[in-house]
Design an enzyme around this catalytic site. Structure first.
Site, PDB file in Angstrom:
ATOM      1  N   ARG A   1      42.359  51.994  44.992  1.00 58.41           N
ATOM      2  CA  ARG A   1      42.938  50.798  45.599  1.00 58.41           C
ATOM      3  C   ARG A   1      44.377  51.056  46.016  1.00 58.41           C
ATOM      4  NH1 ARG A   1      40.082  45.874  42.157  1.00 58.41           N
ATOM      5  NH2 ARG A   1      38.000  46.782  42.352  1.00 58.41           N
TER       6      ARG A   1
ATOM      7  N   ARG B   1      48.147  48.075  36.799  1.00 64.82           N
ATOM      8  CA  ARG B   1      47.866  48.089  38.240  1.00 64.82           C
ATOM      9  C   ARG B   1      48.091  49.483  38.778  1.00 64.82           C
ATOM     10  NH1 ARG B   1      47.115  43.812  41.414  1.00 64.82           N
ATOM     11  NH2 ARG B   1      47.940  42.428  39.835  1.00 64.82           N
TER      12      ARG B   1
ATOM     13  N   GLU C   1      43.453  39.965  33.560  1.00 65.79           N
ATOM     14  CA  GLU C   1      42.098  40.063  34.104  1.00 65.79           C
ATOM     15  C   GLU C   1      41.509  41.453  33.865  1.00 65.79           C
ATOM     16  OE1 GLU C   1      41.777  39.197  38.311  1.00 65.79           O
ATOM     17  OE2 GLU C   1      39.922  40.357  38.405  1.00 65.79           O
TER      18      GLU C   1
ATOM     19  N   SER D   1      35.393  40.521  36.587  1.00 75.32           N
ATOM     20  CA  SER D   1      35.246  39.504  37.616  1.00 75.32           C
ATOM     21  C   SER D   1      33.783  39.404  38.002  1.00 75.32           C
ATOM     22  CB  SER D   1      36.095  39.899  38.821  1.00 75.32           C
ATOM     23  OG  SER D   1      36.290  38.799  39.645  1.00 75.32           O
TER      24      SER D   1
ATOM     25  N   ARG E   1      42.403  50.121  32.438  1.00 72.68           N
ATOM     26  CA  ARG E   1      42.992  48.806  32.174  1.00 72.68           C
ATOM     27  C   ARG E   1      42.510  48.236  30.834  1.00 72.68           C
ATOM     28  NH1 ARG E   1      43.292  43.664  36.288  1.00 72.68           N
ATOM     29  NH2 ARG E   1      44.721  45.042  37.417  1.00 72.68           N
TER      30      ARG E   1
END
Length: 469
Positions: free
Chosen positions: A292, A307, A391, A394, A436
RNA sequence: GGAGCGGUGGCAGAGCGGUUGAAUGCGCUGGAUUCGAAAUCCAGUUGGGCUUCUGGUCCACGGGGGUUCGAAUCCCCCCUGCUCCGCCA
């Protein structure tokens, strides 16, 4: 991609849907272009019908005349020649008109497609309307019995927490400077037990999905064509977020893109296929490296493992019949797989109902699962963070939005079956994204001396090791 | 990277400029035959769009463009598969 028929019948549904999601797209313009293009095509089709009819008549006539021509002499020959030209002229005139319409159509089409691809799936009516993540709604929370979510970390465990960054440094789990040296900002190297823990959680999550929850294990491409990105609805909207391998600039046939999730590969598998209803639902799981760009996230979550540009993720996907109740049922079960996984890892977490503004273009509904991360949140005067949810998962419910783009359908009784084909429904959810997920794992299971207990399900994947440090 | 040969309906496989959206076989569905089944025989069986919808019409033979009155069939570009050679984790 939405159904144009549905748009014609009820444009307001989509206009409202886009507004609620905060997507700026000119839907009335599409309705107009759609009407225009259909009128043009209708006109063109009737001309083509005439042309086809003529062609069928003309063919044998010409054939016959050409036959005569062979045995004909001088004058006869030119008479026949003239006749042939005469016969040819009628379809030729039609052809010019058809081409003219063709030009008009292709002048409109790109615009129409662009808008069409950008129209978001309207959120379900039970999804709360909201502008941003701030309007999301907490649905439920869970914590192991040794953790009281209403108390601070220190009140729960009797000592001040170290952040995962501190813990990683302490135990040499991550080497940031050398990661950055090799690959730039937001890069890292997992080292020693850091890498082992990373692999352990991925393996545990993957094996659980395969062995217990019955998902089919898959390995899929992470370097894909643009079609796959458009088909899965990551493009055109998310093009900024994907790394591009610009092959055409060096003479290659096509540019490629690094996928930000295994969902792209999994969903692409059955693109352009008509599936047998009997083989549905398809439940698939993959573990893949995700890339990403994090464009627009400058300055946000710059430190640590939160991130980053590259990570690994176990992803689950379900493809099934077009039925809302079935989709909702799958959505729940996919979340329950994650919930029980997190429970076995003793990680406090909550389910967060995302509001319309936070859904993304393709989802009718999305529920995030967030783990408690003691190292996040505001710091007090002594520099101790308050902790916050972050988070980690999802869960998306897409109805046929994605499968329509992918042209993925099913039919009762499969290929030999009868009746119309129907576009499938799809869903996806994270199982575990690491590193993460290492943040809550390290921070929640740390001890006063900085050592970290390894949750028992992960120990077999770490050669029986029960503690780091 | 070089050379050669391919990509046609659910599958196999013809067609290589003119009633071909597509022979034939397999599969599948329905029927006949049979007490029933097998075998046999007959019929049906691609997907999609538009529509004034018990009907009409257009598009699609890997994708796109071109030639032609007319293209699955000829030409160009791209994608893709196989075989051989080269290189290689």
């Amino acid at each position: 991609m939405i159904d144009l028929k549905a748009l014609r019948e009820n444009p307001d549904l989509f206009i409202t849907g886009a507004e609620q999601k905060g997507v700026d797209v000119d839907i009335p313009r599409l309705v107009e272009l759609d009407a225009q293009i259909r009128a043009l095509k209708a006109e063109q089709e009737s001309l083509k019908a005439q042309q086809n009819k003529l062609a069928k008549e003309v063919g044998p006539q010409i054939g016959q005349l050409m036959g005569k021509m062979k045995s004909a002499t001088g004058e006869e020959k030119s008479a026949i020649q003239a006749q042939v030209e005469q016969i040819k002229s009628a379809p030729a005139a039609l052809k010019a008109q058809i081409q003219e319409l063709d030009e008009k159509i292709s002048a409109i089409e790109p615009d129409l497609t662009t808008i069409h691809l950008r129209i978001p799936q309207p959120a379900d009516s039970d999804v709360p309307v909201g502008a941003s993540a701030d309007d999301n709604i907490e649905l439920s929370t869970w914590a192991p019995n040794w953790w009281d979510k209403n108390k601070s970390f220190e009140a729960n465990k009797g000592f001040k927490p170290r952040t995962h960054i501190e813990l990683c440094t302490m135990h040499n789990l991550v080497d940031y400077p050398r990661g950055v040296k090799i690959a730039g900002s937001r890069s890292y190297i997992l080292t020693g037990d850091g890498m082992r823990l990373h692999q352990a959680i991925l393996r545990y999550a993957f094996d659980t999905m395969v062995n217990i929850n019955g998902f089919k294990p898959m390995s899929v491409p992470v370097l894909v064509r643009e079609e796959a990105m458009i088909g899965t609805a990551f493009f055109p909207g998310g093009k900024d977020q994907a790394y591009e391998v610009n092959e055409t600039s060096r003479g290659g046939g096509q540019d490629m893109y690094l996928t930000g999730t295994g969902e792209v590969g999994l969903m692409g598998i059955h693109q352009d296929e008509i599936l047998d209803e009997a083989e549905l639902p398809l439940k698939m799981v993959t573990v893949s490296t995700c890339f990403r760009r994090e464009a627009g996230a400058a300055g946000k979550d710059t430190a640590g493992l939160y991130r980053i540009h590259q990570f690994d993720k176990v992803e689950q996907v379900i493809i099934d019949v077009a039925d809302e109740a079935t989709s909702r049922k799958h959505h729940q079960s996919m979340m329950s797989f994650v919930q029980s996984l997190l429970q076995t890892l003793e990680l406090p977490h909550r389910l967060l109902q995302c509001c319309t503004g936070d859904l993304g273009t393709k989802n009718a509904d999305m529920i995030d699962i967030e783990c408690w991360m003691p190292g996040r949140g505001d710091e007090d005067d002594a520099g101790t963070p308050a902790g916050d949810y972050g988070e980690t998962h999802s869960a998306s419910r897409l109805y046929d939005y994605q499968c329509r783009r992918l042209n993925m359908r099913y039919r009762q009784g499969g290929d030999a079956g009868k009746g119309p084909t129907t576009i499938c429904h799809s869903l996806n959810n994270t199982v575990a994204a690491s590193p993460r997920i290492l943040i809550p794992l390290l921070e929640m299971h740390q001890n006063a001396d900085g050592s970290v207990n390894i949750p028992s399900p992960l120990q077999p994947y770490m050669n029986g090791q029960s503690k780091i440090g």
